[in-house]
Design a protein around this motif. Structure first.
Motif, mmCIF file in Angstrom:
data_model
loop_
_atom_site.group_PDB
_atom_site.id
_atom_site.type_symbol
_atom_site.label_atom_id
_atom_site.label_comp_id
_atom_site.label_asym_id
_atom_site.label_seq_id
_atom_site.Cartn_x
_atom_site.Cartn_y
_atom_site.Cartn_z
ATOM 1 N N SER A 50 24.951 22.296 -7.359
ATOM 2 C CA SER A 50 25.505 21.013 -7.827
ATOM 3 C C SER A 50 27.000 20.919 -7.537
ATOM 4 N N THR A 51 27.416 21.513 -6.418
ATOM 5 C CA THR A 51 28.824 21.537 -6.056
ATOM 6 C C THR A 51 29.014 20.917 -4.670
ATOM 7 N N ILE A 52 30.022 20.075 -4.559
ATOM 8 C CA ILE A 52 30.382 19.461 -3.292
ATOM 9 C C ILE A 52 31.750 20.000 -2.875
ATOM 10 N N GLY A 53 31.839 20.533 -1.664
ATOM 11 C CA GLY A 53 33.110 21.013 -1.149
ATOM 12 C C GLY A 53 33.859 19.888 -0.447
ATOM 13 N N VAL A 54 35.138 19.765 -0.742
ATOM 14 C CA VAL A 54 35.976 18.732 -0.123
ATOM 15 C C VAL A 54 37.123 19.431 0.596
ATOM 16 N N MET A 66 44.545 11.048 -3.996
ATOM 17 C CA MET A 66 43.797 9.973 -4.657
ATOM 18 C C MET A 66 42.349 9.955 -4.196
ATOM 19 N N PHE A 67 42.131 10.220 -2.904
ATOM 20 C CA PHE A 67 40.771 10.242 -2.373
ATOM 21 C C PHE A 67 39.956 11.342 -3.054
ATOM 22 N N TYR A 68 40.551 12.533 -3.182
ATOM 23 C CA TYR A 68 39.843 13.632 -3.839
ATOM 24 C C TYR A 68 39.555 13.293 -5.301
ATOM 25 N N GLU A 69 40.504 12.695 -5.998
ATOM 26 C CA GLU A 69 40.279 12.335 -7.391
ATOM 27 C C GLU A 69 39.113 11.365 -7.537
ATOM 28 N N GLU A 70 39.000 10.431 -6.608
ATOM 29 C CA GLU A 70 37.878 9.488 -6.645
ATOM 30 C C GLU A 70 36.556 10.202 -6.371
ATOM 31 N N ILE A 71 36.569 11.140 -5.424
ATOM 32 C CA ILE A 71 35.360 11.920 -5.149
ATOM 33 C C ILE A 71 34.958 12.718 -6.386
ATOM 34 N N ALA A 72 35.935 13.381 -7.009
ATOM 35 C CA ALA A 72 35.653 14.192 -8.194
ATOM 36 C C ALA A 72 35.089 13.333 -9.315
ATOM 37 N N GLY A 79 26.605 14.250 -12.276
ATOM 38 C CA GLY A 79 26.299 15.615 -12.689
ATOM 39 C C GLY A 79 26.674 16.659 -11.664
ATOM 40 N N LEU A 80 27.610 16.325 -10.793
ATOM 41 C CA LEU A 80 28.056 17.245 -9.750
ATOM 42 C C LEU A 80 29.504 17.658 -9.996
ATOM 43 N N PHE A 81 29.925 18.701 -9.296
ATOM 44 C CA PHE A 81 31.294 19.186 -9.400
ATOM 45 C C PHE A 81 31.888 19.257 -8.010
ATOM 46 N N ALA A 82 33.089 18.713 -7.842
ATOM 47 C CA ALA A 82 33.765 18.736 -6.547
ATOM 48 C C ALA A 82 34.861 19.790 -6.560
ATOM 49 N N VAL A 83 34.873 20.632 -5.531
ATOM 50 C CA VAL A 83 35.917 21.643 -5.393
ATOM 51 C C VAL A 83 36.659 21.379 -4.089
ATOM 52 N N VAL A 84 37.986 21.479 -4.116
ATOM 53 C CA VAL A 84 38.800 21.090 -2.966
ATOM 54 C C VAL A 84 39.456 22.301 -2.316
ATOM 55 N N ALA A 85 39.596 22.240 -0.997
ATOM 56 C CA ALA A 85 40.333 23.244 -0.240
ATOM 57 C C ALA A 85 41.325 22.526 0.658
ATOM 58 N N SER A 86 42.579 22.978 0.646
ATOM 59 C CA SER A 86 43.622 22.383 1.469
ATOM 60 C C SER A 86 43.918 23.306 2.651
ATOM 61 N N THR A 87 44.064 22.738 3.842
ATOM 62 C CA THR A 87 44.157 23.546 5.066
ATOM 63 C C THR A 87 45.510 23.492 5.764
ATOM 64 N N ASN A 88 46.426 22.676 5.274
ATOM 65 C CA ASN A 88 47.693 22.447 5.970
ATOM 66 C C ASN A 88 47.466 21.922 7.388
#
Length: 205
Positions: A50-54, A66-72, A79-88
């Motif tokens: 139940s996790t979505i990677g962003v 803001m885009f990530y906050e809307e996804i989360a 009922g899902l959880f969004a986890v974010v990774a930043s790549t520079n």
């Protein structure tokens, strides 16, 4: 009233971003339906974290944050959880980030780090992992993007209508579809007016 106009513009921007989020969600659902039934992909669906990677290039970028906050927020309502990774915005860092998210058995990926004509670094899973691109595209994968060419054309046209004739463009990195399309729209508007433009490109990436 400048304050009213600014508030109206901010509301319009937020509504546009929410619209893009809805498009990304539909593309993501479409990708889920299209995936072949590879054993590992089937295992991912059965286990279901139940996790979505962003994956984003920079969280310091207001649009990306803001885009990530809307996804989360959208994920939470389902009922899902969004986890974010930043790549520079670095391809090697992106590959490591995607591999890390895959090891965590995310159910799918949303990536805003696409580069023109560059495959998504999904590793051994390949296209068996549901994924969709957003905001930027590599011109081959499923993607939810705005019309950057039209947006740049309208912005440039607005300045021309105000009487400006020397209009520059800070377009962004050349590998990004957003930069390519904005430059095209900018040049379209200037060409229509019989003018030439001035480009500035950030020294990164």
């Amino acid at each position: 009233d400048p304050d009213h106009a600014a508030a109206h513009n901010q509301l319009g921007i937020l509504q546009l971003r929410r619209g893009r989020l809805k498009e990304a969600e539909e593309e993501f659902r479409h990708a889920l339906r299209l995936q072949p039934d590879y054993p590992l992909a089937s295992g991912l669906r059965r286990v279901g974290t139940s996790t979505i990677g962003v994956v984003v290039p920079h969280l310091t970028d207001t649009v990306m944050a803001m885009f990530y906050e809307e996804i989360a927020a959208a994920a939470t309502t389902r009922g899902l959880f969004a986890v974010v990774a930043s790549t520079n915005d670095d391809p090697d860092t992106e590959r490591v980030a995607v591999e890390s998210l895959v090891r965590r058995r995310v159910d799918g990926l949303i990536l805003t780090t696409a580069r023109i004509d560059t495959p998504i670094p999904l590793g051994p899973l390949g296209d068996s992992l549901p994924h969709v691109l957003a905001l930027r595209t590599n011109d081959t994968s499923h993607a939810s993007v705005g019309d950057d060419r039209l947006g740049a054309h309208l912005a440039t046209r607005h300045l021309l209508d105000l009487g400006h004739r020397r209009i520059g463009l800070v377009r962004g990195p050349g590998y990004a579809s957003t930069a390519r399309d904005r430059e095209a729209g900018y040049r379209d508007a200037l060409t229509d007016a019989g003018l030439q433009g001035e480009l500035a490109q950030p020294d990164r990436g």
